[in-house]
Design a protein around this motif. Sequence first.
Motif, PDB file in Angstrom:
ATOM      1  N   ILE A 120       0.856  -1.184   0.000  1.00  0.00           N
ATOM      2  CA  ILE A 120       0.000   0.000   0.000  1.00  0.00           C
ATOM      3  C   ILE A 120       0.896   1.240   0.000  1.00  0.00           C
ATOM      4  O   ILE A 120       1.953   1.252   0.646  1.00  0.00           O
ATOM      5  N   SER A 121       0.482   2.258  -0.726  1.00  0.00           N
ATOM      6  CA  SER A 121       1.240   3.499  -0.761  1.00  0.00           C
ATOM      7  C   SER A 121       0.268   4.648  -1.010  1.00  0.00           C
ATOM      8  O   SER A 121      -0.920   4.426  -1.261  1.00  0.00           O
ATOM      9  N   ARG A 122       0.788   5.841  -0.920  1.00  0.00           N
ATOM     10  CA  ARG A 122      -0.047   7.019  -1.153  1.00  0.00           C
ATOM     11  C   ARG A 122       0.802   8.152  -1.696  1.00  0.00           C
ATOM     12  O   ARG A 122       2.006   8.231  -1.425  1.00  0.00           O
ATOM     13  N   ASP A 123       0.153   9.012  -2.434  1.00  0.00           N
ATOM     14  CA  ASP A 123       0.803  10.210  -2.954  1.00  0.00           C
ATOM     15  C   ASP A 123      -0.031  11.395  -2.475  1.00  0.00           C
ATOM     16  O   ASP A 123      -1.095  11.677  -3.047  1.00  0.00           O
ATOM     17  N   ASN A 124       0.439  12.066  -1.459  1.00  0.00           N
ATOM     18  CA  ASN A 124      -0.339  13.168  -0.893  1.00  0.00           C
ATOM     19  C   ASN A 124      -0.343  14.399  -1.801  1.00  0.00           C
ATOM     20  O   ASN A 124      -1.134  15.316  -1.599  1.00  0.00           O
ATOM     21  N   ALA A 125       0.517  14.421  -2.800  1.00  0.00           N
ATOM     22  CA  ALA A 125       0.508  15.524  -3.763  1.00  0.00           C
ATOM     23  C   ALA A 125      -0.640  15.388  -4.764  1.00  0.00           C
ATOM     24  O   ALA A 125      -1.138  16.395  -5.282  1.00  0.00           O
ATOM     25  N   THR A 126      -1.049  14.154  -5.024  1.00  0.00           N
ATOM     26  CA  THR A 126      -2.127  13.921  -5.996  1.00  0.00           C
ATOM     27  C   THR A 126      -3.380  13.356  -5.338  1.00  0.00           C
ATOM     28  O   THR A 126      -4.345  13.030  -6.025  1.00  0.00           O
ATOM     29  N   ASN A 127      -3.354  13.248  -3.985  1.00  0.00           N
ATOM     30  CA  ASN A 127      -4.535  12.763  -3.249  1.00  0.00           C
ATOM     31  C   ASN A 127      -4.971  11.371  -3.686  1.00  0.00           C
ATOM     32  O   ASN A 127      -6.181  11.097  -3.805  1.00  0.00           O
ATOM     33  N   THR A 128      -4.002  10.519  -3.914  1.00  0.00           N
ATOM     34  CA  THR A 128      -4.287   9.185  -4.437  1.00  0.00           C
ATOM     35  C   THR A 128      -3.597   8.118  -3.583  1.00  0.00           C
ATOM     36  O   THR A 128      -2.451   8.300  -3.188  1.00  0.00           O
ATOM     37  N   ALA A 129      -4.330   7.056  -3.331  1.00  0.00           N
ATOM     38  CA  ALA A 129      -3.772   5.886  -2.657  1.00  0.00           C
ATOM     39  C   ALA A 129      -3.667   4.739  -3.658  1.00  0.00           C
ATOM     40  O   ALA A 129      -4.431   4.685  -4.631  1.00  0.00           O
ATOM     41  N   TYR A 130      -2.730   3.841  -3.385  1.00  0.00           N
ATOM     42  CA  TYR A 130      -2.479   2.738  -4.302  1.00  0.00           C
ATOM     43  C   TYR A 130      -2.390   1.419  -3.536  1.00  0.00           C
ATOM     44  O   TYR A 130      -2.044   1.390  -2.362  1.00  0.00           O
ATOM     45  N   LEU A 131      -2.684   0.354  -4.267  1.00  0.00           N
ATOM     46  CA  LEU A 131      -2.432  -0.988  -3.757  1.00  0.00           C
ATOM     47  C   LEU A 131      -1.764  -1.778  -4.876  1.00  0.00           C
ATOM     48  O   LEU A 131      -2.418  -2.122  -5.875  1.00  0.00           O
ATOM     49  N   GLN A 132      -0.472  -2.002  -4.718  1.00  0.00           N
ATOM     50  CA  GLN A 132       0.261  -2.822  -5.671  1.00  0.00           C
ATOM     51  C   GLN A 132       0.112  -4.276  -5.254  1.00  0.00           C
ATOM     52  O   GLN A 132       0.463  -4.637  -4.123  1.00  0.00           O
ATOM     53  N   MET A 133      -0.399  -5.084  -6.148  1.00  0.00           N
ATOM     54  CA  MET A 133      -0.668  -6.492  -5.848  1.00  0.00           C
ATOM     55  C   MET A 133       0.166  -7.354  -6.784  1.00  0.00           C
ATOM     56  O   MET A 133      -0.042  -7.316  -8.001  1.00  0.00           O
ATOM     57  N   ASN A 134       1.096  -8.096  -6.202  1.00  0.00           N
ATOM     58  CA  ASN A 134       1.966  -8.973  -6.974  1.00  0.00           C
ATOM     59  C   ASN A 134       1.657 -10.431  -6.658  1.00  0.00           C
ATOM     60  O   ASN A 134       1.093 -10.748  -5.606  1.00  0.00           O
ATOM     61  N   ASN A 135       2.082 -11.302  -7.552  1.00  0.00           N
ATOM     62  CA  ASN A 135       1.892 -12.741  -7.339  1.00  0.00           C
ATOM     63  C   ASN A 135       0.449 -13.042  -6.921  1.00  0.00           C
ATOM     64  O   ASN A 135       0.210 -13.724  -5.913  1.00  0.00           O
ATOM     65  N   LEU A 136      -0.472 -12.572  -7.706  1.00  0.00           N
ATOM     66  CA  LEU A 136      -1.876 -12.734  -7.359  1.00  0.00           C
ATOM     67  C   LEU A 136      -2.300 -14.195  -7.394  1.00  0.00           C
ATOM     68  O   LEU A 136      -1.800 -14.992  -8.208  1.00  0.00           O
ATOM     69  N   LYS A 137      -3.203 -14.514  -6.486  1.00  0.00           N
ATOM     70  CA  LYS A 137      -3.702 -15.879  -6.339  1.00  0.00           C
ATOM     71  C   LYS A 137      -5.219 -15.887  -6.553  1.00  0.00           C
ATOM     72  O   LYS A 137      -5.877 -14.869  -6.356  1.00  0.00           O
ATOM     73  N   PRO A 138      -5.769 -17.024  -6.930  1.00  0.00           N
ATOM     74  CA  PRO A 138      -7.226 -17.093  -7.108  1.00  0.00           C
ATOM     75  C   PRO A 138      -7.996 -16.629  -5.871  1.00  0.00           C
ATOM     76  O   PRO A 138      -9.065 -16.017  -6.002  1.00  0.00           O
ATOM     77  N   GLU A 139      -7.451 -16.879  -4.701  1.00  0.00           N
ATOM     78  CA  GLU A 139      -8.155 -16.457  -3.478  1.00  0.00           C
ATOM     79  C   GLU A 139      -8.128 -14.950  -3.249  1.00  0.00           C
ATOM     80  O   GLU A 139      -8.799 -14.452  -2.336  1.00  0.00           O
ATOM     81  N   ASP A 140      -7.382 -14.229  -4.075  1.00  0.00           N
ATOM     82  CA  ASP A 140      -7.420 -12.763  -4.006  1.00  0.00           C
ATOM     83  C   ASP A 140      -8.607 -12.197  -4.789  1.00  0.00           C
ATOM     84  O   ASP A 140      -8.862 -10.981  -4.738  1.00  0.00           O
ATOM     85  N   THR A 141      -9.319 -13.048  -5.508  1.00  0.00           N
ATOM     86  CA  THR A 141     -10.481 -12.598  -6.257  1.00  0.00           C
ATOM     87  C   THR A 141     -11.508 -11.995  -5.314  1.00  0.00           C
ATOM     88  O   THR A 141     -11.932 -12.624  -4.340  1.00  0.00           O
TER      89      THR A 141
END
Length: 118
Positions: free
Chosen positions: A69-90
Motif C-alpha cells: 500500500i502506498s499514497r501520494d499526498n501531492a495527488t490525493n491518491t492511494a495505491y495498492l500494488q498487488m503482486n503474485n496474485l492468487k485465485p483467493e485474491d479474487t
Amino acid sequence: VQLVESGGGLVQPGDSLRLSCATSGLKFWRYDMMWYRQSPGEQRELVAAISGVGDKTNYTDSVKGRFTISRDNATNTAYLQMNNLKPEDTSVYYCRAYRVLLVPYDYWGQGTQVTVSS
C-alpha cells in the motif's frame, strides 16, 4: 467527498495489478487510507492500511510480502500494488478514507473487481 477506485480486472495467477484510489473533497493527508475486499457471502476484510503521512503500514497476513500500500499526498491518491496474485485474491476491492476529529469521518469508494483465474 469522492473516492474512485480503478485498476481492477481479470488476470492470471502470478500476475500483478495496481489499484488506484483517487480522492477529492477532503484533506487527503489527514486521513488514514485503507483497502478492503469483499467476496459474495463473506465479510468485508481489511487488506492494508497506511497512515496519513505514509510512515506506518499494516497488512493482513495473507497478503504480506505480495501487496504494497502506498499514497501520494501531492495527488490525493492511494495505491495498492498487488503482486503474485492468487485465485483467493479474487474479490471486490474498496478503498476507505478515515479519520477521527471529535467524530469519525469515514468515506468509501464504490469498489473495483479483481478476478484471478487461469
